[in-house]
Design a protein around this motif. Structure first.
Motif, short mmCIF file in Angstrom:
data_model
loop_
_atom_site.label_atom_id
_atom_site.label_comp_id
_atom_site.label_asym_id
_atom_site.label_seq_id
_atom_site.Cartn_x
_atom_site.Cartn_y
_atom_site.Cartn_z
N ILE A 315 -20.25 -36.79 12.28
CA ILE A 315 -20.79 -37.70 12.05
C ILE A 315 -19.81 -38.96 11.92
O ILE A 315 -18.42 -38.84 12.01
CB ILE A 315 -21.25 -37.77 10.39
CG1 ILE A 315 -22.34 -36.63 10.08
CG2 ILE A 315 -21.54 -39.35 9.79
CD1 ILE A 315 -22.55 -36.53 8.87
N ILE A 316 -20.26 -39.98 12.47
CA ILE A 316 -19.45 -41.48 12.73
C ILE A 316 -19.76 -42.54 11.59
O ILE A 316 -21.02 -42.80 11.61
CB ILE A 316 -19.37 -41.91 14.26
CG1 ILE A 316 -18.83 -40.88 14.98
CG2 ILE A 316 -18.35 -43.07 14.04
CD1 ILE A 316 -18.58 -40.98 16.41
N GLU A 317 -18.85 -43.15 10.84
CA GLU A 317 -19.22 -43.93 9.90
C GLU A 317 -18.15 -45.20 10.08
O GLU A 317 -17.09 -44.89 10.04
CB GLU A 317 -19.65 -43.77 8.67
CG GLU A 317 -20.63 -42.93 8.37
CD GLU A 317 -21.63 -43.07 7.25
OE1 GLU A 317 -22.62 -42.62 6.99
OE2 GLU A 317 -20.77 -43.66 6.33
N ASN A 318 -18.30 -46.40 9.91
CA ASN A 318 -17.60 -47.45 10.06
C ASN A 318 -17.83 -48.12 8.49
O ASN A 318 -18.65 -48.50 7.97
CB ASN A 318 -18.03 -48.76 11.07
CG ASN A 318 -17.14 -49.85 11.00
OD1 ASN A 318 -15.89 -49.53 10.90
ND2 ASN A 318 -17.33 -50.96 11.16
N ILE A 319 -16.44 -48.08 8.07
CA ILE A 319 -16.51 -48.36 6.59
C ILE A 319 -15.64 -49.71 6.47
O ILE A 319 -14.67 -49.87 7.09
CB ILE A 319 -16.00 -47.47 5.49
CG1 ILE A 319 -14.61 -47.31 5.66
CG2 ILE A 319 -17.03 -46.20 5.61
CD1 ILE A 319 -14.20 -45.90 4.60
N CYS A 329 -16.34 -50.69 0.17
CA CYS A 329 -17.28 -51.20 -0.26
C CYS A 329 -18.65 -51.17 0.57
O CYS A 329 -19.82 -51.13 -0.20
CB CYS A 329 -17.24 -52.28 -1.18
SG CYS A 329 -16.79 -53.78 -0.13
N THR A 330 -18.35 -51.03 1.81
CA THR A 330 -19.52 -51.11 2.56
C THR A 330 -19.46 -49.63 3.59
O THR A 330 -18.28 -49.36 3.92
CB THR A 330 -20.01 -52.26 3.21
OG1 THR A 330 -18.97 -52.38 4.37
CG2 THR A 330 -19.94 -53.56 2.43
N ALA A 331 -20.41 -49.41 4.18
CA ALA A 331 -20.55 -48.44 5.13
C ALA A 331 -21.87 -48.51 6.15
O ALA A 331 -22.80 -48.78 5.86
CB ALA A 331 -20.75 -46.86 4.58
N TYR A 332 -21.43 -48.00 7.30
CA TYR A 332 -22.56 -48.29 8.62
C TYR A 332 -22.46 -46.81 9.29
O TYR A 332 -21.51 -46.30 9.82
CB TYR A 332 -22.15 -49.22 9.55
CG TYR A 332 -23.19 -49.48 10.67
CD1 TYR A 332 -24.45 -50.11 10.38
CD2 TYR A 332 -23.19 -48.51 11.90
CE1 TYR A 332 -25.33 -50.11 11.46
CE2 TYR A 332 -23.82 -48.63 12.94
CZ TYR A 332 -25.32 -49.32 12.68
OH TYR A 332 -26.12 -49.39 13.43
N HIS A 333 -23.81 -46.45 9.12
CA HIS A 333 -23.97 -44.83 9.91
C HIS A 333 -24.27 -44.89 11.30
O HIS A 333 -25.40 -45.55 11.57
CB HIS A 333 -24.80 -44.07 8.96
CG HIS A 333 -25.02 -42.71 9.53
ND1 HIS A 333 -24.45 -41.69 9.36
CD2 HIS A 333 -25.97 -42.16 10.64
CE1 HIS A 333 -24.93 -40.53 9.73
NE2 HIS A 333 -25.75 -40.87 10.83
N TRP A 334 -23.41 -44.72 12.29
CA TRP A 334 -23.66 -44.70 13.63
C TRP A 334 -24.73 -43.68 14.12
O TRP A 334 -24.94 -42.51 13.63
CB TRP A 334 -22.50 -44.18 14.42
CG TRP A 334 -22.69 -44.55 16.00
CD1 TRP A 334 -23.25 -43.41 16.88
CD2 TRP A 334 -22.72 -45.73 16.82
NE1 TRP A 334 -23.45 -43.84 17.91
CE2 TRP A 334 -23.12 -45.35 17.98
CE3 TRP A 334 -22.61 -47.08 16.55
CZ2 TRP A 334 -23.31 -46.11 19.16
CZ3 TRP A 334 -22.89 -47.88 17.59
CH2 TRP A 334 -23.02 -47.43 19.06
N ASP A 335 -25.85 -44.35 14.59
CA ASP A 335 -27.09 -43.36 15.32
C ASP A 335 -27.07 -43.77 16.65
O ASP A 335 -27.10 -45.11 17.22
CB ASP A 335 -28.20 -43.91 14.76
CG ASP A 335 -29.61 -43.01 15.15
OD1 ASP A 335 -30.18 -43.62 16.03
OD2 ASP A 335 -29.84 -42.18 14.57
N ASP A 336 -27.06 -42.74 17.54
CA ASP A 336 -27.18 -43.07 19.00
C ASP A 336 -28.26 -43.68 19.40
O ASP A 336 -28.23 -44.31 20.42
CB ASP A 336 -26.94 -41.42 19.71
CG ASP A 336 -25.67 -40.97 19.58
OD1 ASP A 336 -24.87 -41.50 19.00
OD2 ASP A 336 -25.68 -39.57 19.54
N LEU A 337 -29.35 -43.60 18.64
CA LEU A 337 -30.57 -44.44 19.47
C LEU A 337 -30.58 -45.87 18.98
O LEU A 337 -30.79 -46.79 19.70
CB LEU A 337 -31.95 -43.56 18.98
CG LEU A 337 -31.95 -42.16 19.61
CD1 LEU A 337 -33.43 -41.49 19.14
CD2 LEU A 337 -31.84 -42.29 21.19
N SER A 338 -30.55 -46.05 17.75
CA SER A 338 -30.82 -47.22 17.14
C SER A 338 -29.42 -48.22 17.00
O SER A 338 -29.62 -49.35 17.00
CB SER A 338 -31.22 -47.32 15.63
OG SER A 338 -30.44 -46.53 14.75
#
Length: 375
Positions: A315-319, A329-338
């Motif tokens: 899983i890859i996330e940018n926080i 305090c924030t996080a973005y979950h990487w999705d290969d499609l969207s």
């Protein structure tokens, strides 16, 4: 602050439970693997020494002048288990800056590892506040006591036995640590973070990412960077192993990932940029990684794409988050499609606020702006 229940315990309590549940599993890999039992005994010895040898009233803070060593981690836990907050000091910084941080913190005790000791004379030069200095890597401190009579020095033979340690009550609002940021003027600015805030963060990321005692977490950040708090206390809360690379190993982070058998990676994006430049983000290179987190800088889309190929099971996330808000305090979950369609100017978004938090975009007068307006 949040609907999630905030524990009233101290942040070392999770480590203490792991010592009971996993005494002979590795707590830290820093040169060698140190078990939870070993690290706990070292921390308790430092803690009870501070409790019994530190005289008079004062701000309950202990400095940790130690770097990427077993002693550094024992010192952090020892300070906390003594009922103090810890103040990390970094020997790679100019000694004048470190002295200023020590003075401003008003610490009355300082733990020093062997690697940082050569800078000790420069650090103590002109320091007027008497300190209790613990040097657990050194047997005799007679020469230091003679050279710096204002201060008290204790070597390893003078530390109190671990079995004499007794826990002390700590308010959840008391300081867990004091970090110094550069500040707008370039001068060190202290940021105090409470036990309750750290516990809230740890509880949330434990739930979000499902850490277990089988994980092996990276420690790419120096202790003077608040992201190091994530690595330490998430690992110790669940009985996982914290894997700390040496400065030499940091030059080859790809080798470190595999040699340390990491399951969770956390770094600034520039480390991944460096790895890409040197050709170590090739497909399938890091199959054991299940989680990769990035924070502290803008995250380029091209880096995420290459990392995704190199760590196909991760899983890859940018926080994102300032020091004052406790790590992130924030996080973005990487999705290969969207995700590619959601990125702007080749950068990955910082994502949505953590549970129980809100994000507000303000103008220069600190007024909320309307959707789509700059702020």
């Amino acid at each position: 602050m949040t609907s999630r229940t905030i524990s009233t315990e101290a942040i070392w309590a999770g480590f203490s439970r792991s010592c009971e549940q996993f005494p002979y599993r590795p707590a830290v890999a820093a040169g060698r693997e140190v078990t939870y039992f070993e690290l706990g005994e070292r921390a308790k010895s430092l803690a009870v020494t501070i409790q019994t040898r530190l005289q008079g009233d004062g701000i309950p803070l202990t400095g940790v002048f130690a770097y990427r060593s077993e002693t550094a981690y024992a010192a952090v836990l020892g300070a906390l288990m003594a009922g103090h907050g810890y103040v990390p000091l970094n020997r790679t910084f100019p000694v004048d800056r470190t002295r200023l941080m020590l003075e401003r913190s008003m610490c009355r005790s300082l733990i020093v590892d062997a690697g940082s000791e050569p800078q000790l004379a420069g650090l103590l030069e002109g320091l007027e506040t008497p300190l209790l200095l613990l040097l657990p890597d050194r047997h005799s401190v007679t020469d230091l006591a003679m050279n710096f009579p204002r201060h008290r020095f204790l070597g390893s033979e003078e530390l109190s036995p671990a079995e004499e340690w007794r826990p002390v009550d700590v308010s959840p609002d008391s300081n867990a640590y004091l970090l110094f940021t550069s500040g707008s003027t370039g001068q060190p600015k202290g940021v105090m973070v409470s036990h309750a805030n750290v516990l809230h963060y740890v509880a949330y990321v434990m739930s979000r990412y499902g850490f277990t005692s089988n994980d092996r977490l990276s420690q790419t950040f120096d202790m003077t960077f608040d992201l190091s708090v994530h690595d330490m206390f998430v690992a110790w809360h669940c009985g996982a192993c914290l894997c700390c690379p040496t400065q030499k190993q940091l030059i080859k982070p790809g080798d470190f990932i595999n040699e340390a058998r990491l399951t969770a990676w956390f770094s600034v994006p520039s480390t991944a940029v460096f790895m890409r430049r040197f050709g170590v983000l090739k497909p399938g290179m890091y199959p054991e990684l299940r989680l990769s987190l990035f924070c502290g800088e803008a995250l380029p889309v091209e880096i995420v794409r290459d990392w995704r190929l190199a760590a196909p099971n991760s899983i890859i996330e940018n926080i994102y988050g300032p020091t004052e808000l406790t790590i992130a305090c924030t996080a973005y979950h990487w999705d290969d499609l969207s995700s590619p369609k959601e990125c702007e100017q080749g950068l990955v978004p910082i994502g949505e606020p953590f549970e129980g938090m809100e994000a507000v975009v303000l103008d220069e007068d600190l007024r909320p702006v309307t959707d789509g307006s700059p702020g």
